[in-house]
Design an enzyme around this catalytic site. Sequence first.
Site, mmCIF file in Angstrom:
data_model
loop_
_atom_site.group_PDB
_atom_site.id
_atom_site.type_symbol
_atom_site.label_atom_id
_atom_site.label_comp_id
_atom_site.label_asym_id
_atom_site.label_seq_id
_atom_site.Cartn_x
_atom_site.Cartn_y
_atom_site.Cartn_z
ATOM 1 N N VAL A 11 0.872 -1.170 0.000
ATOM 2 C CA VAL A 11 0.000 0.000 0.000
ATOM 3 C C VAL A 11 0.909 1.221 0.000
ATOM 4 O O VAL A 11 2.046 1.172 0.465
ATOM 5 C CB VAL A 11 -0.955 0.020 1.209
ATOM 6 C CG1 VAL A 11 -1.988 -1.086 1.087
ATOM 7 C CG2 VAL A 11 -0.191 -0.122 2.520
ATOM 8 N N SER A 12 0.402 2.323 -0.517
ATOM 9 C CA SER A 12 1.261 3.487 -0.724
ATOM 10 C C SER A 12 1.550 4.265 0.554
ATOM 11 O O SER A 12 2.587 4.909 0.675
ATOM 12 C CB SER A 12 0.635 4.428 -1.761
ATOM 13 O OG SER A 12 0.546 3.777 -3.012
ATOM 14 N N THR A 13 0.610 4.230 1.512
ATOM 15 C CA THR A 13 0.804 4.967 2.757
ATOM 16 C C THR A 13 0.406 4.086 3.935
ATOM 17 O O THR A 13 -0.294 3.077 3.785
ATOM 18 C CB THR A 13 -0.047 6.247 2.790
ATOM 19 O OG1 THR A 13 -1.438 5.886 2.891
ATOM 20 C CG2 THR A 13 0.160 7.079 1.538
#
Length: 257
Positions: A11-13
């Site tokens: 996931v990006s964050t």
Amino acid sequence: MSEKIYGYARVSTRDQNEDRQIFALAEMGVPLENIYLDKLSGKNFERPQYKKLLKVLDGDSVLFIKSIDRLGRSYRDLSEQWRIITKEKGADVVVIDMPILDTRKEKDLLGTLISDLVLGLFPYTLTSKAKTFLEQHDDLFPSKGTIDSSLIDNSLDYRQILKNESKYGDKLYSISEGGVVEIWEETIDDNRYFTTINLSDGEQQYIVFYNGELDGVYKDSYVNAVGLPLGTSYFDNSEGGTTSVVILAGCKVEPLD
């Protein structure tokens, strides 16, 4: 020796939820302790868990990923990591959301070429119909023989694709006497090539991705081409404004005398 099953999720964050990816990997039989999770951007592969994953992969490994963009977002970097995993490490890769990317199915040149084609198309949005067609007719990319005429929609107009690309991708599209505006050939490895062609038929611009080399096709050549409509894109004009482009996966590109 029995195969070792691993999973990779990203996931990006830290605020994003990875549960859907973890659940999908677990459904495929990946043990939770064998799932490697990074909470970082996909802009490059400087990720601690991914690096740990690479160290354990070998010729007896199968790596599951929910979707190809979880592995990476840059075509060049993604292709290089795909090569490292499948060639240097000798592991198999299974992309759950895109069954055509399952290296367990095809161990010959065809399987390798299909992987190259799909990865090459990755920066563009494939319609759901196009994804299904690619999976069902992977032997057509490229076609080595005569293409079944029932698979070609000769009534399809490029304006229909530009109007609503999601309605198309279940039939092939033909271009007659298209002019080659630009052509780029990239060496993949072991004398395998991936060719990108910018064609114009006088009314519309096309980008054709072709899985192989095209002898006798050069800039300013004229060709007949058959390919699968995958979607649309555009590019900025030097003098302002934009030009629309229809994206095709090439089945056959034949130079005209």
